[in-house]
Structure formats: C-alpha cells, structure tokens
Design a protein around this motif. Structure first.
Motif, PDB file in Angstrom:
ATOM      1  N   LEU A 154      43.043 -35.461 -17.586  1.00  0.00           N
ATOM      2  CA  LEU A 154      41.761 -34.864 -17.220  1.00  0.00           C
ATOM      3  C   LEU A 154      40.621 -35.455 -18.044  1.00  0.00           C
ATOM      4  CD1 LEU A 154      42.060 -30.984 -16.770  1.00  0.00           C
ATOM      5  CD2 LEU A 154      41.505 -32.693 -15.075  1.00  0.00           C
ATOM      6  N   ASP A 155      39.567 -35.870 -17.359  1.00  0.00           N
ATOM      7  CA  ASP A 155      38.367 -36.318 -18.062  1.00  0.00           C
ATOM      8  C   ASP A 155      37.601 -35.084 -18.545  1.00  0.00           C
ATOM      9  OD1 ASP A 155      36.030 -35.778 -15.931  1.00  0.00           O
ATOM     10  OD2 ASP A 155      37.821 -36.477 -14.879  1.00  0.00           O
ATOM     11  N   ALA A 156      36.655 -35.261 -19.427  1.00  0.00           N
ATOM     12  CA  ALA A 156      35.928 -34.150 -20.044  1.00  0.00           C
ATOM     13  C   ALA A 156      35.190 -33.305 -19.005  1.00  0.00           C
ATOM     14  CB  ALA A 156      34.955 -34.675 -21.093  1.00  0.00           C
ATOM     15  N   PHE A 157      34.560 -33.936 -18.020  1.00  0.00           N
ATOM     16  CA  PHE A 157      33.819 -33.190 -17.003  1.00  0.00           C
ATOM     17  C   PHE A 157      34.770 -32.305 -16.189  1.00  0.00           C
ATOM     18  CE2 PHE A 157      32.303 -32.662 -12.657  1.00  0.00           C
ATOM     19  CZ  PHE A 157      31.091 -32.023 -12.889  1.00  0.00           C
ATOM     20  N   SER A 158      35.869 -32.888 -15.716  1.00  0.00           N
ATOM     21  CA  SER A 158      36.841 -32.126 -14.927  1.00  0.00           C
ATOM     22  C   SER A 158      37.473 -31.020 -15.744  1.00  0.00           C
ATOM     23  CB  SER A 158      37.931 -33.050 -14.370  1.00  0.00           C
ATOM     24  OG  SER A 158      37.381 -33.961 -13.447  1.00  0.00           O
TER      25      SER A 158
END
Length: 118
Positions: free
Chosen positions: A20-24
């Motif tokens: 998971l990326d930070a935004f997601s």
C-alpha cells in the motif's frame, strides 16, 4: 478455487500489506475508521448456541439494507480501493437472504438458506 471472504476481512488484510502506498493507506484507514464509528459489530454470525464445532461452522452473511445509503456509498468506496489493489470484489444481491440472526438500522446478518449460493 480461491476462498471467499467479506470485504472487511479483505480490507484489514490489505491494511497490513507493504504494497500500500501512503495515499491508499490513509484512504483505507479513513474508511475503516468511518465504519468503526458508524456500523455496529453484530454479536453473533450464526444461529446456533451449540458448542459442537460442526454446527458452529455455519456462518451468516452481512447485508447492508438498501436504505443505508451512506453506508453503501462508503462500502462502494472501500470496494473500489480493494479492487485497485488486486482484491476481487463481487456484489451480492438476494431477495431471500436466509435466517435472520441480527438486524439494526443499517444491516442484517443472515445464515443463508441451503438453496442460496453465496
């Protein structure tokens, strides 16, 4: 054949993923927090009070009521996020959901009838 699970189970599994990326991740945390604040956890997911494992394996399915518009909107947001991260989501609809175990203003938990394939 892949196992089927509820989308909350899938969401919490994704939550622990390093993919998971930070935004997601932030989006996922916000959605899960919203559900923690706005959706009760049913006390039971099957009809039996038996201690026999054979009977306790029957599990109810959780359904949002069609009148729970805000909950449904958030559920679709969560489903879209899960889909973006490779989780297959299937929308289930049924006129006959089974033996009702729990119900509140937003949801119903029901143990499916034998002829209901979910």
């Amino acid at each position: 054949m892949a196992s089927r699970e509820g989308f909350f189970v899938a969401a919490y599994a994704l939550r622990g993923s390093s993919d998971l990326d930070a935004f997601s991740n932030g989006q996922l945390e916000d959605l899960l927090a919203w559900f923690r604040q706005n959706l009760k956890i049913p006390p039971r997911f099957n009809r039996t009070k038996s201690k026999n494992d054979r009977w306790r394996q029957a599990k109810g399915l959780s359904w949002f009521k069609p009148t729970a518009r805000q909950h449904l909107d958030k559920a679709f947001e969560l489903a879209e996020l899960l889909t973006r991260h490779g989780v297959a989501i299937e929308l289930l609809k049924a006129a006959r959901i089974g033996y009702v175990i729990y119900e509140d203003d937003h949801q119903v938990v029901a143990e499916p009838f034998a002829d209901l394939r979910c």
